[in-house]
Motif scaffolding. Structure first.
Motif, mmCIF file in Angstrom:
data_model
loop_
_atom_site.group_PDB
_atom_site.id
_atom_site.type_symbol
_atom_site.label_atom_id
_atom_site.label_comp_id
_atom_site.label_asym_id
_atom_site.label_seq_id
_atom_site.Cartn_x
_atom_site.Cartn_y
_atom_site.Cartn_z
ATOM 1 N N GLN A 286 16.217 -7.126 -2.976
ATOM 2 C CA GLN A 286 17.629 -6.149 -1.777
ATOM 3 C C GLN A 286 16.892 -6.115 -0.593
ATOM 4 O O GLN A 286 17.168 -5.639 0.419
ATOM 5 N N ARG A 287 14.963 -6.191 -0.340
ATOM 6 C CA ARG A 287 14.482 -6.069 0.870
ATOM 7 C C ARG A 287 14.886 -7.342 1.649
ATOM 8 O O ARG A 287 15.360 -7.129 2.763
ATOM 9 N N SER A 290 18.693 -6.503 3.127
ATOM 10 C CA SER A 290 18.774 -5.824 4.347
ATOM 11 C C SER A 290 18.566 -6.539 5.681
ATOM 12 O O SER A 290 18.673 -5.757 6.577
#
Length: 296
Positions: A286-287, A290
């Motif tokens: 997820q990081r 992003s």
């Protein structure tokens, strides 16, 4: 009485005697006979009715057989669960209040969909309390900011936060200019909260000190008091997205070097598990997504 005793006892019953049980277990007959005798002595009651070389279960033996079957099946289940790389069972996760409120709903929802055999339990607290809970084996992993006792934990950055000071909308600029304005009251969580310490350090670096600290138990209560003009607070900017009255706030950004707070996923060294590993991978991906989105 241990599992090996129960395994021998069950084999004697299932195979109809000591000879065939010994063959199945790859033991000598005398060893099987001795272990059955020792089990009976330990329990203080005969498990078999002996008619010459033939053995028949006694009433007590029938009771024990029921328990032995369940215990041996449970032991096999536990062995398979430990060796199974798939996440399952209860996952006790700790998180700071802001992280739980803003950052976790999406990832936790995805985690539930990917790993339906996991039951997630969430506890909120400050980094000190969560670290102690990890060391006491009350949690499997936690989401905290530094500092922590790094020698005791593994860690990985999963979120990047921008801490900001918020005040009522009509407040003048804070901490700027020759006659800089410093609010006399701050609103914060109890001692141990990293955002409270950051705000206290912000004052100290400017040779200032708040005259009063009001402790509150939630960010929404804190922001409501800020809107009412009771004082200022420092918190992650992402928290403001959950506050419906954010237009009534003024956001004061911190200078470079003071404007970043990383959130880490930590777990006790040597205590990695499929559940922790799965969450770590999910948050890391997820990081990365992003970061790619921010570069577009």
């Amino acid at each position: 009485m241990d599992l090996s005793d129960l395994k021998i006892f069950s084999a004697v019953v299932r195979e109809g005697g000591v000879t065939r049980a010994a063959q199945r277990l790859y033991r000598v007959q005398s060893n099987v006979t001795t272990r059955i005798r020792q089990l009976e002595e330990e329990l203080g009651i005969p498990l078999f009715i002996r008619e010459g070389k033939r053995l028949h279960l006694s009433p007590a033996g029938q009771v024990l057989l029921d328990y032995a079957d369940r215990l041996l099946a449970l032991a096999d289940e536990a062995r398979n669960a430990v060796q199974d790389p798939k996440p399952r069972g209860v996952f006790r996760l700790g998180a700071m209040e802001s992280t739980a409120a803003v950052r976790l709903p999406g990832p936790v929802n995805q985690y539930h969909r990917l790993y339906p055999d996991v039951v997630l339990e969430l506890r909120t607290g400050n980094p000190t309390a969560l670290s102690k809970a990890l060391l006491a084996n009350e949690l499997d992993a936690a989401l905290v900011t530094l500092p922590i006792a790094e020698a005791l934990f593994e860690k990985i950055v999963v979120f990047e936060e921008e801490p900001v000071i918020v005040s009522a909308a009509d407040t003048p600029a804070i901490g700027k200019g020759k006659n800089a304005y410093f609010p006399r009251t701050i609103l914060a969580f109890e001692h141990g909260c990293p955002h409270r310490k950051r705000l206290e350090d912000w004052y100290a670096l400017r040779n200032q000190m708040p005259e009063r600290t009001i402790e509150l138990g939630s960010y929404h209560a804190m922001l409501g008091c800020v809107v009412a003009g009771m004082g200022v607070a420092l918190l992650p900017r992402s928290v403001l997205t959950t506050f419906p009255e954010s237009r009534r706030l003024k956001v004061h950004r911190l200078p470079p070097g003071e404007n970043r707070a990383d959130t880490y996923l930590i777990w006790r060294k040597g205590a990695d598990s499929p559940k922790v590993h799965a969450l770590r991978d999910l948050l890391t991906k997820q990081r990365a997504r992003s970061a790619r989105k921010a570069l577009r």
